[in-house]
Scaffold this active site. Structure first.
Site, mmCIF file in Angstrom:
data_model
loop_
_atom_site.group_PDB
_atom_site.id
_atom_site.type_symbol
_atom_site.label_atom_id
_atom_site.label_comp_id
_atom_site.label_asym_id
_atom_site.label_seq_id
_atom_site.Cartn_x
_atom_site.Cartn_y
_atom_site.Cartn_z
ATOM 1 N N ASP A 1 -2.587 -7.733 4.357
ATOM 2 C CA ASP A 1 -2.203 -6.395 4.784
ATOM 3 C C ASP A 1 -0.850 -6.110 4.156
ATOM 4 O O ASP A 1 -0.238 -6.981 3.540
ATOM 5 C CB ASP A 1 -2.134 -6.279 6.315
ATOM 6 C CG ASP A 1 -3.492 -5.986 6.928
ATOM 7 O OD1 ASP A 1 -3.938 -4.838 6.847
ATOM 8 O OD2 ASP A 1 -4.108 -6.919 7.469
ATOM 9 N N ASP A 2 -0.363 -4.904 4.324
ATOM 10 C CA ASP A 2 0.927 -4.506 3.785
ATOM 11 C C ASP A 2 0.925 -4.605 2.255
ATOM 12 O O ASP A 2 0.228 -3.869 1.602
ATOM 13 C CB ASP A 2 2.073 -5.329 4.394
ATOM 14 C CG ASP A 2 2.125 -5.207 5.908
ATOM 15 O OD1 ASP A 2 1.484 -4.287 6.442
ATOM 16 O OD2 ASP A 2 2.782 -6.024 6.554
ATOM 17 N N SER A 3 1.667 -5.540 1.660
ATOM 18 C CA SER A 3 1.827 -5.569 0.199
ATOM 19 C C SER A 3 0.804 -6.466 -0.468
ATOM 20 O O SER A 3 1.142 -7.398 -1.177
ATOM 21 C CB SER A 3 3.251 -6.026 -0.160
ATOM 22 O OG SER A 3 3.595 -7.209 0.542
ATOM 23 N N TRP A 4 -0.470 -6.164 -0.261
ATOM 24 C CA TRP A 4 -1.556 -6.964 -0.818
ATOM 25 C C TRP A 4 -2.150 -6.353 -2.087
ATOM 26 O O TRP A 4 -3.013 -6.950 -2.730
ATOM 27 C CB TRP A 4 -2.673 -7.127 0.206
ATOM 28 C CG TRP A 4 -3.237 -5.813 0.690
ATOM 29 C CD1 TRP A 4 -2.847 -5.120 1.791
ATOM 30 C CD2 TRP A 4 -4.262 -5.029 0.080
ATOM 31 N NE1 TRP A 4 -3.572 -3.967 1.907
ATOM 32 C CE2 TRP A 4 -4.447 -3.884 0.865
ATOM 33 C CE3 TRP A 4 -5.040 -5.210 -1.056
ATOM 34 C CZ2 TRP A 4 -5.374 -2.905 0.550
ATOM 35 C CZ3 TRP A 4 -5.976 -4.228 -1.378
ATOM 36 C CH2 TRP A 4 -6.126 -3.072 -0.562
ATOM 37 N N PHE B 1 0.869 -1.177 0.000
ATOM 38 C CA PHE B 1 0.000 0.000 0.000
ATOM 39 C C PHE B 1 0.906 1.227 0.000
ATOM 40 O O PHE B 1 2.065 1.175 0.398
ATOM 41 C CB PHE B 1 -0.921 -0.012 1.217
ATOM 42 C CG PHE B 1 -0.221 0.146 2.531
ATOM 43 C CD1 PHE B 1 -0.036 1.399 3.091
ATOM 44 C CD2 PHE B 1 0.270 -0.958 3.215
ATOM 45 C CE1 PHE B 1 0.610 1.564 4.306
ATOM 46 C CE2 PHE B 1 0.924 -0.807 4.433
ATOM 47 C CZ PHE B 1 1.090 0.459 4.977
#
Length: 718
Positions: free
Chosen positions: A315-318, A219
């Protein structure tokens, strides 16, 4: 003593080398059947060989610094925009990275990058021709321009510090190497990553589940140099970090038209999820989603080849692999893990199309929480944080359960917080009881289907753009949270869906947002067919709930396109000389107004005086109900979630139910949530109150009375 079956299983514990005794002790107390590592921690052989299933965390695009430094062209990129610079003569020099955190970014000045750069006169919003500007040493010089205009440069840069690693260094005082990130679109990087994963699987036979955290693109999180504005931009659903010259070239070749820097920069506003998407953005998102799904599928196949399962941490790099997107099921994940603060996040996870759904509870076992306040350190109260989050999640789990729960972080931090340890134990017991009930059948719902209508539809089911604490000011996130624990069916539909297929089989439509945002809809409401479809829906007996500035768009006789249905509209100044309808507040049987949920908008007015005003402030309507044909238009000036406002929303949702006797298994107290599992003839009541509550519940067997202790959950066999 709780039955043994409720004390063990379906729990993932974060282990930590050097704390083997503590790890195994808490595994027993919390009933863990899985032990995982966390970012920055390792599992020793003593933990691995203790008889538990093992999760191993992999962030596939980071922890490859040697390769990234040897092949810097394989790193990830993004567009940035320079600060606005005032031209005091016909020449201006613009430093590109002024104001940015330069440990995060480096200018990509390659030829293939510069062809996508753009220089703009922001006073006129016109692009400056390429022949008038040049680049050298981190600066762009622009010549033959208009003095006293402001100018910007939109440019590509390398992201040289992976953002989650950067956050942990700057917030939790990590001192390890700064991790870089690879772009799987680069062929050299992709072949390296596949070989690396294959070798990792061979070297780690003890791992049962590889927990991909997450996949490729983070994100968007842009740091500033000045601590007064450290967080320059955050959007958990943005696609800005997926961009590169290679991606832009491939897009042009496939779609037949080229994207520009301005398509991403958008005058410096960036393409935030809260804006209705352009056609170019919709096309680009679909392009990235297909790419991410294709590459993720290759990784999952490698993992499966080695006899391991593949879970993804949502979450994070999804970005690009949203679980409600059309390509997600093609990847073949065995499970999805979602970190949760709130009920709507639980529902986002529980409805995803994967075999196993797992929640990672907060607080994370870090010294400092995401909000910057102390957690597992002096001044912190993690047990209170955990219980507060659990009360939100629990009511959602009563409606739709998951398969597993767990924690993450540094386990040793719990040693000074025994109350937290006991709290997690009790939460685990309550979760297993709910899970067991769901395994025998879903709870009863009222005969009411609710459709949430916005630009993104199902792709953004149960969310906006981030966690609750990042979108808390928007009424729709509060509505999602309220809906997450209510006994109604909920679906998410886009304006495009309605245009193509109609509103479908639903009882209630909710449109909430601010004028021009993607949730209210913006220019989507210029489609007369959309207004016609929803007007017909209400006139034939449906309910349209508008919150904030619903259906708002300029250019028509009314600002709210659904004003005739709602009986209210908003004046932007054109009606300052017009008379206004006087009214008196009235009570409506069966609806208890929660004034704390509402706000005052001084520009709201009654269109024809026929709407019933339930709440007003200083002579301005805040909540109205307008009879329209066989249905109702309901207007709320705002919505803030609470026990009382959630009860008010439920009463509005059931306003059109002909047989009120069907409304059963509802507590008469808004502070007690109820779920009835008909197959087991079992009722669950859960209190969200911090004091004792007495309640009555209408059932098919008559009225039952309960006295609930603070935050208590009771299970009653009927």
């Amino acid at each position: 003593m709780e039955a043994e079956k409720y004390r063990k299983g379906s729990f993932t514990l974060p282990g930590e080398a050097g704390y083997e005794g503590l790890t195994l002790k808490l595994a027993e107390k919390w009933g863990a059947d899985v032990i995982r590592d966390s970012d920055g921690t390792k599992l020793s052989s003593e933990i691995v060989d203790a008889g538990y299933r093992i999760y191993s965390t992999i962030c596939i695009i980071r922890e490859h610094n040697a390769f990234a430094l040897a092949h810097p062209e394989t790193q990830q990129q993004t567009f940035l925009i320079s600060e606005r610079v005032l031209a005091e003569s016909s020449t201006v020099v613009i430093p590109l990275l002024d104001g940015y955190f330069t440990e995060q970014f480096e200018v990509n000045s390659s030829e293939e990058s510069i062809k996508y750069w753009q220089v703009y006169d922001r006073t006129t919003e016109k692009e400056i021709p390429r022949e008038k500007w040049s680049y050298a040493n981190g600066k762009v010089t622009v010549e033959d321009i208009t003095p006293w205009h402001h100018y910007t440069v939109s440019f590509l840069c390398w992201r040289v510090w992976e953002e989650i690693n950067m956050y942990n260094h700057t917030t939790n005082h990590w001192t390890s190497e700064h991790l870089r990130q690879l772009d799987p679109r680069h062929p050299l990087a992709w072949e390296y990553l596949k070989e690396w994963l294959n070798n990792w699987c061979v070297d780690n036979p003890q791992t049962n589940v590889i927990r991909l955290t997450s996949l490729f693109y983070n994100f968007v999180w842009i740091f500033g140099a000045d601590m007064r504005c450290r967080n320059r931009f955050t959007d958990w659903a943005s696609y800005d970090f997926t961009v590169s010259p290679a991606a832009l070239d491939a897009f042009r070749d496939e779609y037949g038209y080229a994207l520009s820097a301005e398509d991403f920069i958008h005058q410096g506003k960036l393409q935030v999820t809260h804006m209705p998407p352009s056609k170019a953005k919709v096309d680009y998102m679909d392009f990235i989603q297909r790419f991410v799904a294709l590459k993720a599928k290759e990784l999952v196949e490698i993992i499966h080849k080695h006899g391991k399962e593949a879970y993804v941490f949502y979450d994070d790099s999804w970005v690009g692999m949203e679980p409600y997107g059309k390509y997600f099921p093609t990847v073949g994940f065995d499970g999805l893990i979602k970190c949760v603060f709130s009920g709507f996040e639980c529902r986002l996870c529980s409805g995803a199309n994967v075999p196993v759904h797992e929640l990672r509870f907060h607080p994370y076992l870090f010294p400092v929480g995401l909000g910057g306040l102390p957690t597992f350190m002096e001044g912190g109260h993690p047990e209170k944080d955990a219980m507060d989050y659990w009360h939100h999640v629990r009511r959602a789990l009563m409606r739709q359960c998951v398969d597993r729960i767990g924690l993450g972080g540094y386990l040793h931090l719990t040693e000074e917080f025994p109350e937290f340890v006991d709290t997690i134990e009790q939460m685990g017991i309550e979760f297993r009881k709910l899970k067991e009930l769901h395994e025998h059948g879903a709870p009863l719902t009222l005969p009411c289907t609710v459709t949430v209508l916005h630009s993104w539809g199902a792709l953004r089911s149960w969310t906006l753009s981030g966690h609750f604490h990042e979108t808390y000011m928007h009424p729709l996130i509060h509505i999602n949270e309220a809906l997450s624990g209510l006994p109604v069916e909920v679906r998410f539909v886009s304006f495009e869906d309605v245009r193509k297929h109609g509103i479908g089989n639903t009882d209630v439509v909710i449109n909430a947002g601010h004028m021009g945002d993607s949730w209210s809809g913006g220019e989507a409401w210029k489609d007369d067919a959309l207004v016609t479809e929803l007007t017909k829906f209400v006139h034939r007996g449906g309910i349209f709930i508008g919150v904030g500035e619903p259906s708002a768009v300029k250019g028509y006789a009314t600002l709210f396109r659904m004003a005739d249905v709602l009986g209210v509209d908003k004046d932007l100044g054109e009606r300052v000389c017009h008379g206004k309808w006087t009214f008196e507040e009235k009570e409506v049987d069966g609806i208890t107004v929660c004034r704390d949920a509402l706000a005052q908008d001084k520009q709201i007015y009654l269109t024809d005086g026929k709407a019933c005003v339930l709440a007003a402030a200083n002579g301005i309507p805040q909540m109205t109900i307008h009879s329209f044909g066989k249905g109702f238009g309901v207007y709320l000036s705002d919505f803030k979630v609470s026990a009382n406002s959630t009860r008010m929303l439920l009463q509005i949702l059931t306003l059109g139910m002909q047989n009120k006797e069907e409304i059963k298994y509802i507590s008469d107290s808004p502070y007690v949530d109820v779920a009835y599992f008909e197959d087991e003839r079992t009722l669950v009541a859960a209190s969200v109150a911090s004091e004792k509550v007495a309640t009555k519940i209408q059932t098919d067997q008559g009225i039952i009375e309960l006295v609930m202790e603070p935050h208590e959950m009771k299970i009653c066999r009927l």
